[in-house]
Write a protein that holds these residues in place. Structure first.
Motif, mmCIF file in Angstrom:
data_model
loop_
_atom_site.group_PDB
_atom_site.id
_atom_site.type_symbol
_atom_site.label_atom_id
_atom_site.label_comp_id
_atom_site.label_asym_id
_atom_site.label_seq_id
_atom_site.Cartn_x
_atom_site.Cartn_y
_atom_site.Cartn_z
ATOM 1 N N SER A 91 1.019 -0.841 -0.287
ATOM 2 C CA SER A 91 0.118 0.298 0.197
ATOM 3 C C SER A 91 0.795 1.252 -0.018
ATOM 4 C CB SER A 91 -0.924 -0.318 0.951
ATOM 5 O OG SER A 91 -0.187 0.011 2.349
ATOM 6 N N PRO A 92 2.117 1.181 0.658
ATOM 7 C CA PRO A 92 2.375 2.695 0.243
ATOM 8 C C PRO A 92 3.090 2.731 -0.788
ATOM 9 C CG PRO A 92 3.244 1.185 2.829
ATOM 10 C CD PRO A 92 2.866 0.376 1.526
ATOM 11 N N LEU A 93 3.423 1.821 -2.147
ATOM 12 C CA LEU A 93 4.133 2.197 -3.374
ATOM 13 C C LEU A 93 3.751 3.792 -3.899
ATOM 14 C CD1 LEU A 93 3.611 -1.372 -4.519
ATOM 15 C CD2 LEU A 93 5.836 0.113 -4.159
ATOM 16 N N TRP A 94 2.426 4.059 -3.776
ATOM 17 C CA TRP A 94 1.453 5.133 -4.681
ATOM 18 C C TRP A 94 1.985 6.682 -3.646
ATOM 19 C CZ3 TRP A 94 0.626 4.101 -9.659
ATOM 20 C CH2 TRP A 94 -0.261 3.714 -9.856
ATOM 21 N N ARG A 95 2.279 6.030 -3.008
ATOM 22 C CA ARG A 95 3.005 7.205 -2.053
ATOM 23 C C ARG A 95 4.503 7.308 -2.380
ATOM 24 N NH1 ARG A 95 3.178 6.935 4.396
ATOM 25 N NH2 ARG A 95 5.106 5.313 3.705
ATOM 26 N N GLU A 105 7.825 6.121 -15.554
ATOM 27 C CA GLU A 105 7.656 5.426 -16.282
ATOM 28 C C GLU A 105 5.555 4.747 -15.916
ATOM 29 O OE1 GLU A 105 11.153 2.659 -17.943
ATOM 30 O OE2 GLU A 105 11.172 1.992 -15.803
ATOM 31 N N ILE A 106 5.596 5.080 -14.413
ATOM 32 C CA ILE A 106 4.168 4.205 -13.896
ATOM 33 C C ILE A 106 3.533 5.761 -14.960
ATOM 34 C CG2 ILE A 106 2.599 4.680 -12.411
ATOM 35 C CD1 ILE A 106 4.399 2.253 -13.162
ATOM 36 N N ASP A 107 3.528 6.620 -14.722
ATOM 37 C CA ASP A 107 3.090 7.966 -14.828
ATOM 38 C C ASP A 107 2.644 7.871 -16.521
ATOM 39 O OD1 ASP A 107 3.262 9.368 -12.809
ATOM 40 O OD2 ASP A 107 4.595 10.791 -13.117
ATOM 41 N N SER A 128 -1.382 -0.565 -10.029
ATOM 42 C CA SER A 128 -0.025 -1.631 -8.224
ATOM 43 C C SER A 128 -0.182 -2.848 -8.658
ATOM 44 C CB SER A 128 -0.822 -0.897 -6.955
ATOM 45 O OG SER A 128 -2.288 -1.501 -7.131
ATOM 46 N N GLN A 129 -0.631 -2.882 -9.214
ATOM 47 C CA GLN A 129 -1.516 -4.830 -8.708
ATOM 48 C C GLN A 129 -0.290 -4.774 -10.551
ATOM 49 O OE1 GLN A 129 -4.976 -5.211 -10.439
ATOM 50 N NE2 GLN A 129 -5.701 -5.331 -7.916
ATOM 51 N N ALA A 130 -0.245 -4.914 -11.453
ATOM 52 C CA ALA A 130 0.846 -5.058 -12.536
ATOM 53 C C ALA A 130 2.054 -4.737 -13.110
ATOM 54 C CB ALA A 130 0.205 -5.200 -13.442
ATOM 55 N N PRO A 131 2.332 -3.149 -13.514
ATOM 56 C CA PRO A 131 3.337 -2.794 -14.116
ATOM 57 C C PRO A 131 4.514 -2.293 -12.786
ATOM 58 C CG PRO A 131 1.320 -1.343 -13.922
ATOM 59 C CD PRO A 131 0.808 -2.752 -13.672
ATOM 60 N N MET A 177 -4.630 -6.120 -19.031
ATOM 61 C CA MET A 177 -4.918 -4.725 -18.745
ATOM 62 C C MET A 177 -3.175 -4.254 -19.506
ATOM 63 S SD MET A 177 -5.751 -1.403 -16.919
ATOM 64 C CE MET A 177 -5.122 0.177 -17.111
ATOM 65 N N ALA A 178 -2.554 -4.898 -18.328
ATOM 66 C CA ALA A 178 -1.073 -4.623 -18.691
ATOM 67 C C ALA A 178 -0.956 -4.691 -20.349
ATOM 68 C CB ALA A 178 -0.518 -4.381 -17.810
ATOM 69 N N HIS A 179 -1.607 -5.766 -20.425
ATOM 70 C CA HIS A 179 -0.566 -6.372 -21.846
ATOM 71 C C HIS A 179 -1.005 -5.394 -22.786
ATOM 72 C CE1 HIS A 179 0.200 -9.928 -25.025
ATOM 73 N NE2 HIS A 179 0.128 -8.405 -25.617
#
Length: 485
Positions: A91-95, A105-107, A128-131, A177-179
Motif C-alpha cells: 500500500s505505501p507504493l503510490w506514496r 514510467e508509471i506515469d 499497483s497490481q501489474a506494472p 490490461m497491462a499487456h
C-alpha cells in the motif's frame, strides 16, 4: 536496471546511508527506522541475498524494516521475488513512488491507460497490481518488458492461487490490461489474446487420443478451404460426437470401425436429451440438426478423399438428419422497434455498444460485419451521398449500404468516443487495422453488444431480442417501403 544505477551498485553501509539520506529528504526519518536500517544492512550487505530466504522469513520483516525493503525495490536495489510481491499489499507504493526512478514510467503507463478510456480507479488498481510489480521484479525499464515477463508473472499468480486456494482473477485481469497498454505504447508487438482460436488438440482434449487425431487431421484439412469461423463451428459439433464415442466405447480406435447399431443410432438417440454446455437447457432442434450434419459431412468428406479412416460402408443417411421447421425471419414490430431505438438512444449503459446496435439496425448488418467495420468504412460517392462499405461477411462478399444523415451522426459519435491506439490484427487477414468499434484498447466484442441489447430490451419492456433480429427488421422495413427483395 530500471532503478537508480547508483543505488543498484551500492552495498552495506553505503546503501544504508543512501536510505537514511532518502528518509531525511522526504521528512520521514526517525530513530526506529534508522536502527532497523542498520540491522538490516548489517545482516544483508547485499539485499538480494535476503530475497533468497524463505517467504515466511521475508514476510516477517517488522513495520520499521518494511520501508527499507520498499525503498530498495523502488530504487532498483532489490528484486524480492513474485511470491513476496504477491503476498504483500504494498500500500505505501503510490506514496513512495513519487520520489523514485519508477515514477516517470508509471506515469507514462497511466497516461496511456487514460487515453484508452480506462477509469481512474481501474488505472490506479492495475498500476499497483501489474506494472509496478513487473518493473520491480524484472529490474528492466518499461520499454524493455516482454511477453515472457508477463507470462512469468502470470505463472507466479497461478502458483500462488493453487497454493492458497485464493482467486487471483484481479491479477490476471491486471496483467491483461497491462499487456494491452504496453501494446499501445509500442512496447509489445501484439495485443493480449482475447478469446481467440483455441488449438484443436486442446478443444478436443476430452476425446480419446486415436479419435482425436483423426478429427484434428480433418479440421486442419478443412482450414484450407473453409472460413475460420466455419471450421471452429465444425470443431464444436464434432467434439460432441467424439466425446460420445469416447464415453460409450472407450476401446474404439478409429472412425473406420464405426458401427451403425452400436455407435450412430445411440448417438442420434442421445441428441433428444442432450443439454447445452452453457446453460444446461435442452439443445434446440436446430442444434441437433447442425450436430448431425457436421458428422455426416465429416464421414462423407473422408470417404470421398479416400482416407484410411473412412468407414467401409455408409453408416449415416439423409433421413437421419432432424428436419427443421420452416420459419419466417423474426423482425420487431414497428412499436417495439421504436421503443428499442429510444432505449438505446436515451438510456445506454455502454454508449459505444448502443451506437453499434443503432448502426446495425440502420444498415441491416450481421454482427460480425458490424464489428469488422474499419475507420474508413464511410465513402462519399459523387452525386449519390454517403455509403457504408460493409466488409466481407458470412457470404464472403462486400456491399455498399446508403447512409442517411442520422446514421452519419451515429458514426461521427462513434469516432469521437472510440478507444484510440495502435491498429489491431484483423482476424481475417492478420494485417493491422483501425477498427471502428474499439473499447479500452480492444475491439468491441459480440458479448458486449449483446449485454447492451439485453439492457435496452429490459428498459423498453420487450422480451428476448437477438441482434440478428435488427437485420430482419431493417429488411422488413425496406420491403414495406416498396424495395424489392
Amino acid at each position: 536496471s530500471s532503478g537508480d544505477p547508483g543505488i543498484a551498485s551500492l552495498r552495506g553501509d553505503d546503501l544504508r546511508d543512501a536510505y537514511l539520506r532518502h528518509l531525511t529528504a522526504t521528512g520521514r526519518g526517525n530513530l526506529s527506522y534508522e536502527w532497523a536500517a542498520r540491522r538490516f544492512f548489517e545482516t544483508w550487505p547485499d539485499p538480494q541475498d535476503w530475497a533468497a530466504t524463505p517467504l515466511q522469513e521475508r514476510l516477517s520483516a517488522g513495520s520499521a524494516t518494511r520501508p527499507v525493503i520498499t525503498f530498495l525495490m523502488l530504487h532498483g536495489g532489490l528484486r524480492p521475488g513474485y511470491d513476496y510481491l504477491l503476498s504483500r499489499k504494498l500500500s505505501p507504493l503510490w506514496r513512495e513512488i513519487q520520489t523514485s526512478p519508477l515514477r516517470a514510467e508509471i506515469d507514462e503507463f497511466l497516461d496511456e491507460a487514460e487515453q484508452l478510456g480506462f477509469t481512474a480507479r481501474t488505472r490506479l488498481a492495475t498500476g499497483s497490481q501489474a506494472p509496478i510489480r513487473l518493473l520491480i521484479q524484472t529490474g528492466k525499464p518499461m520499454r524493455q518488458l516482454t511477453v515472457d515477463d508477463l507470462q512469468e508473472f502470470a505463472a507466479a499468480c497461478r502458483e500462488r492461487e493453487h497454493a492458497t486456494g485464493i482467486s487471483h482473477r484481479h491479477y490476471f485481469s491486471a496483467i491483461s490490461m497491462a499487456h494491452m497498454v504496453l501494446f499501445h505504447l509500442g512496447v509489445l508487438d501484439s495485443p493480449p489474446r482475447t478469446g481467440g482460436p483455441i488449438p484443436y488438440e486442446e478443444r478436443l482434449a476430452e476425446v480419446s487420443a486415436p479419435l482425436r487425431a483423426e478429427l484434428v487431421g480433418y479440421l486442419e484439412r478443412k482450414r484450407a478451404t473453409c472460413d475460420r469461423k466455419t471450421v471452429s463451428a465444425m470443431a464444436t459439433r464434432l467434439k460432441h460426437f467424439g466425446v460420445f464415442l469416447t464415453e460409450t466405447d472407450p476401446a474404439l480406435q478409429s472412425v473406420r470401425d464405426l458401427d451403425r447399431r452400436c455407435h450412430i443410432e445411440p448417438f442420434l438417440a442421445s441428441l433428444v436429451d442432450a443439454v447445452s454446455d452453457k446453460d444446461g437447457a435442452p439443445i434446440s432442434i436446430g442444434d441437433r440438426n447442425r450436430r448431425v450434419v457436421a458428422v455426416a459431412t465429416f464421414l462423407r468428406d473422408i470417404t470421398e478423399w479416400g482416407w484410411d479412416a473412412a468407414p467401409p460402408r455408409k453408416v449415416l443417411f439423409r433421413d437421419d438428419i432432424p428436419k427443421l421447421p420452416q420459419m419466417l425471419p423474426r423482425y420487431l414490430p414497428i412499436d417495439a422497434d421504436r421503443r428499442l431505438a429510444a432505449a438505446l438512444t436515451e438510456h445506454p449503459d455502454n454508449e459505444l455498444a448502443a451506437l453499434a446496435l443503432r448502426l446495425q439496425r440502420a444498415c441491416g448488418l450481421r454482427i460480425g460485419e458490424l464489428l469488422d467495420l474499419e475507420l474508413d468504412c464511410v465513402h462519399e460517392l459523387d452525386g449519390n451521398g454517403a455509403w457504408l462499405k460493409v466488409p466481407l461477411g458470412k457470404l464472403a462478399t462486400e456491399r455498399m449500404v446508403p447512409l442517411d444523415p442520422e446514421t452519419l451522426e451515429v458514426i461521427d459519435r462513434v469516432t469521437q468516443i472510440r478507444s484510440h491506439g495502435r491498429p489491431l490484427p484483423h482476424p481475417r487477414y492478420r494485417r493491422p487495422a483501425q477498427f471502428l468499434f474499439t473499447y479500452l484498447g480492444r475491439r468491441l466484442t459480440q458479448q458486449g453488444v449483446r449485454r447492451e441489447l439485453d439492457h435496452a430490451t429490459e428498459l423498453a419492456g420487450l422480451g428476448h431480442v437477438t441482434s440478428h433480429q435488427l437485420r430482419h427488421t431493417y429488411a422488413t422495413a425496406l420491403v414495406n417501403a416498396g424495395v424489392s427483395l
